[in-house]
Design an enzyme around this catalytic site. Sequence first.
Site, PDB file in Angstrom:
ATOM      1  N   ARG A   4       0.842  -1.193   0.000  1.00 61.37           N
ATOM      2  CA  ARG A   4       0.000   0.000   0.000  1.00 61.37           C
ATOM      3  C   ARG A   4       0.873   1.238   0.000  1.00 61.37           C
ATOM      4  NH1 ARG A   4      -4.452   0.571   4.665  1.00 61.37           N
ATOM      5  NH2 ARG A   4      -2.561   0.732   5.917  1.00 61.37           N
ATOM      6  N   THR A  45      -0.995   7.555  -0.959  1.00 64.19           N
ATOM      7  CA  THR A  45      -2.294   7.451  -1.638  1.00 64.19           C
ATOM      8  C   THR A  45      -3.177   6.355  -1.068  1.00 64.19           C
ATOM      9  OG1 THR A  45      -1.509   5.856  -3.278  1.00 64.19           O
ATOM     10  CG2 THR A  45      -1.180   8.200  -3.769  1.00 64.19           C
ATOM     11  N   ASP A  80      -0.591  -3.771  12.977  1.00 62.20           N
ATOM     12  CA  ASP A  80      -0.203  -4.327  11.678  1.00 62.20           C
ATOM     13  C   ASP A  80      -0.025  -5.836  11.827  1.00 62.20           C
ATOM     14  OD1 ASP A  80       1.865  -5.321   9.630  1.00 62.20           O
ATOM     15  OD2 ASP A  80       1.392  -3.310   8.869  1.00 62.20           O
ATOM     16  N   ASP A  88       3.494  -7.247  10.883  1.00 66.28           N
ATOM     17  CA  ASP A  88       4.517  -6.931  11.883  1.00 66.28           C
ATOM     18  C   ASP A  88       4.360  -7.789  13.127  1.00 66.28           C
ATOM     19  OD1 ASP A  88       5.764  -5.036  10.339  1.00 66.28           O
ATOM     20  OD2 ASP A  88       4.707  -3.328  11.233  1.00 66.28           O
TER      21      ASP A  88
END
Length: 210
Positions: free
Chosen positions: A105, A109, A201, A204
């Site tokens: 990602r 944006t 996340d 992670d």
Amino acid sequence: MTEHLTVVEHPLVQHKLTLMREKDTSTKTFRQLLREIAHLLAYEVTRELPMTTKTIDTPLCPMDAPMIEGKKLALISILRAGNGLLDGILDLVPAARVGFVGLYRDPETLQPVKYYFKVPDALEERITIVVDPMLATGNSSAAAIDMLKEAGAKNIRFLCLLAAPEGVARMKEAHPDVPIVTASLDDHLNDHGYIVPGLGDAGDRMYGTK
């Protein structure tokens, strides 16, 4: 599966998800819980597989016994976090064919950028289950399903651990024919595109990276 969104509210799913959400849960435990919860979510996402029968001999007599019909399932992991769910589903469906879609990602944006795509053949003849723990903006998931449809997939299901309302809406708009199975529909996305309350996340936390 007729509903666009199925939230699996089984007590074991919800209990394990709570443990995964806790910020102090270790990487090892997080990974193990994700694998376990994948077993339970896989039970739901495969509930309506087409069936046929096969004549077998039991120790007592012949019988017509139920078997899954058609080509092997295709499991498609959206890298890298999807691999945590993938491993758990493969425990239950070890003969499934496996593919990978690599997307990241763009932090500015929030749009997906492709860097890898390798999937099984004959997708048009397979039930395809796409796995990614987090359905956040829905942009990466929608893009991955775009690619799979271009590769021939027709019967697609999406499996995630957590979903945000924004991601569900994005997927319903882009792919209304793709049902979603999740353990929780969370509250919203924050300004950085993370699911709240969420669990951080997933990649992670699975791999101990930052």
